[in-house]
Design a protein around this motif. Structure first.
Motif, mmCIF file in Angstrom:
data_model
loop_
_atom_site.group_PDB
_atom_site.id
_atom_site.type_symbol
_atom_site.label_atom_id
_atom_site.label_comp_id
_atom_site.label_asym_id
_atom_site.label_seq_id
_atom_site.Cartn_x
_atom_site.Cartn_y
_atom_site.Cartn_z
ATOM 1 N N PRO A 1 -11.780 -13.583 -6.461
ATOM 2 C CA PRO A 1 -12.488 -13.172 -5.251
ATOM 3 C C PRO A 1 -11.508 -12.854 -4.117
ATOM 4 O O PRO A 1 -10.474 -13.513 -3.995
ATOM 5 C CB PRO A 1 -13.344 -14.394 -4.916
ATOM 6 N N VAL B 1 -7.411 -3.196 -7.924
ATOM 7 C CA VAL B 1 -6.936 -3.592 -9.244
ATOM 8 C C VAL B 1 -5.414 -3.585 -9.234
ATOM 9 O O VAL B 1 -4.802 -2.621 -8.769
ATOM 10 C CB VAL B 1 -7.452 -2.611 -10.321
ATOM 11 N N GLU C 1 -9.972 -5.743 -1.847
ATOM 12 C CA GLU C 1 -10.420 -5.454 -3.203
ATOM 13 C C GLU C 1 -9.521 -4.417 -3.852
ATOM 14 O O GLU C 1 -8.971 -3.559 -3.171
ATOM 15 C CB GLU C 1 -11.857 -4.911 -3.166
ATOM 16 N N VAL D 1 -8.061 -8.138 -11.157
ATOM 17 C CA VAL D 1 -9.101 -7.393 -10.456
ATOM 18 C C VAL D 1 -9.588 -8.235 -9.276
ATOM 19 O O VAL D 1 -10.102 -9.333 -9.456
ATOM 20 C CB VAL D 1 -10.281 -7.080 -11.400
ATOM 21 N N LYS E 1 -19.473 -9.521 -5.849
ATOM 22 C CA LYS E 1 -19.167 -8.920 -7.147
ATOM 23 C C LYS E 1 -18.564 -9.959 -8.082
ATOM 24 O O LYS E 1 -18.831 -9.969 -9.278
ATOM 25 C CB LYS E 1 -18.179 -7.753 -6.970
ATOM 26 N N PHE E 2 -17.746 -10.820 -7.499
ATOM 27 C CA PHE E 2 -17.124 -11.870 -8.310
ATOM 28 C C PHE E 2 -18.192 -12.808 -8.876
ATOM 29 O O PHE E 2 -18.176 -13.140 -10.060
ATOM 30 C CB PHE E 2 -16.117 -12.643 -7.462
ATOM 31 N N TRP F 1 -20.058 -11.040 -11.623
ATOM 32 C CA TRP F 1 -19.226 -10.938 -12.821
ATOM 33 C C TRP F 1 -19.195 -12.276 -13.550
ATOM 34 O O TRP F 1 -19.318 -12.344 -14.770
ATOM 35 C CB TRP F 1 -17.824 -10.500 -12.419
ATOM 36 N N ASP G 1 -12.215 -8.766 -6.587
ATOM 37 C CA ASP G 1 -13.604 -8.398 -6.308
ATOM 38 C C ASP G 1 -14.045 -8.974 -4.975
ATOM 39 O O ASP G 1 -13.493 -9.975 -4.516
ATOM 40 C CB ASP G 1 -14.530 -8.997 -7.377
ATOM 41 N N SER G 2 -15.081 -8.364 -4.391
ATOM 42 C CA SER G 2 -15.718 -8.991 -3.230
ATOM 43 C C SER G 2 -16.381 -10.267 -3.734
ATOM 44 O O SER G 2 -16.619 -10.432 -4.930
ATOM 45 C CB SER G 2 -16.776 -8.060 -2.642
ATOM 46 N N HIS H 1 -10.460 -11.773 -13.051
ATOM 47 C CA HIS H 1 -11.116 -11.399 -11.804
ATOM 48 C C HIS H 1 -10.938 -12.523 -10.794
ATOM 49 O O HIS H 1 -11.065 -13.700 -11.136
ATOM 50 C CB HIS H 1 -12.609 -11.165 -12.043
#
Ligand code: HEC
Ligand code: CU
Length: 313
Positions: A129, A175, A173, A196, A202-203, A206, A198-199, A127
């Protein structure tokens, strides 16, 4: 040109991908132009100067200076422009910005392992950002692999006993697929990973949850691991002996005396406070040298340490 992009190229995951595509499309357009020009002229001349009869003799022409200069200098200029354009993109690709998030990558038969600066590890899924530069520092445990992220137009060999680097800066954002692009044996085609994007929030979320192990391992077991890996063991023994700090043996549920205050009962809240704010209550007979672990432990990791200390009877 966007229609052309969407037909011939995969999605663009970064500004750099666009830069590569611009160059790529410029080369295709220039090639197409010259293909039509040259093949067209060739066909036309085949027809125009065809043999018209047995007496048809080709005139002897030795050279044409103007024409020769033209077809030397024009390609030279075009190729020089393409060279510096490509060189410039190459330099961008090679040198990661200084403030990049660094992620260690290990390629092995047949998976990708990622490790974040805080020690968090994931397999085949990384993941990152959105909008941040991410630098991958890569090596292999066995044979040569190759880290290939087509949406970001980056690819780099992953070698045993050596580090190679690659960076990317995702712009939205989503995948993206990660491939191994170096045939590395039977499971080569299984070396599929996911990048992935992520914003920022969200990062963070996670990351706060932690990796597979942190999320699923039984608390006391995880606590035992952290006791070693976070360095608690250098100051706290488990057998009752005194180190820099008091031993964890049998502390839970007992009363402990505090410098400059009434004794307190060692319960979950006290343990939690001792880990996150060690200076709040100093155990009598010890110095307040314990560093705070505020911000260095995930929620579940704190619970795990508390559980671990509780279990030391
Ligand atoms: C540099 C040495 C050092 C390290 C590393 C350290 N501690 Fe401590 N710790 C101390 C000292 C000294 C005390 C006693 C003084 C105080 O209360 O701050 C203490 C006190 C404590 C107490 C209160 C114990 C009691 O008997 O009341 C707990 C709980 C604790 N530490 C947990 C931890 C955990 C968990 C870690 C690892 C994440 C850790 N410590 C890492 C030095 C350390
Ligand atoms: Cu591979």
């Amino acid at each position: 040109m966007n229609w052309l992009r969407s037909i011939i190229l995969p999605a663009e995951g970064s500004a750099y991908a666009r830069q590569v595509d611009d160059l790529y499309i410029a080369i295709i357009v220039i090639c197409a132009f010259f293909f039509v020009l040259i093949a067209g002229l060739l066909s036309y001349f085949v027809w125009r100067y065809r043999r018209r009869g047995p007496d048809d003799v080709t005139p002897h022409i030795s050279h044409n200076l103007k024409l020769e200069l033209l077809w030397s200098i024009v390609p030279l200029i075009i190729l020089t422009v393409l060279f510096f354009w490509g060189f410039n993109s190459y330099m961008v690709a090679r040198v990661a910005p200084g403030e990049a998030l660094e992620i260690q990558v290990t390629g092995k038969k047949w998976l990708w392992q990622f490790e974040y600066p805080d020690g968090m590890r994931t397999l085949n899924e990384v993941h990152v950002p959105v909008g941040k530069a991410v630098k991958f520092i890569m090596s292999s445990e066995d044979v040569i692999h190759s880290f290939y992220a087509p949406s970001f137009r980056v690819k780099m060999d992953v070698l045993p006993n050596r580090y190679t680097e690659l960076w990317l800066q995702p712009r939205e954002e989503g995948v993206h697929t990660l491939f191994c692009a170096e045939y590395c044996g039977r499971g080569h085609s299984d070396m599929l990973g996911k990048i992935v994007v992520d914003s920022e929030e969200k990062f963070q979320e996670w990351q706060a949850l932690g990796d597979e192990q942190t999320r699923t391992m039984p608390l006391a077991e995880l606590g035992a691991l952290l006791y070693e890996s976070k360095g608690c063991s250098s100051c706290h023994s488990l057998d009752g002996s005194r180190r820099e700090g008091p031993s964890f043996r049998g502390v839970f549920g007992e009363m402990t005396s505090i410098t400059g205050g009434p004794p307190v009962k060692v319960d979950e809240n006290y343990l939690r406070e001792s880990i996150l704010d060690p200076q709040a209550k100093i155990v009598a007979g010890f110095e307040g040298i314990m560093p705070t672990f505020q911000g260095l432990l995930r929620e579940r990791e704190i619970n795990a340490l508390v559980e671990f200390i509780k279990s030391r009877k």
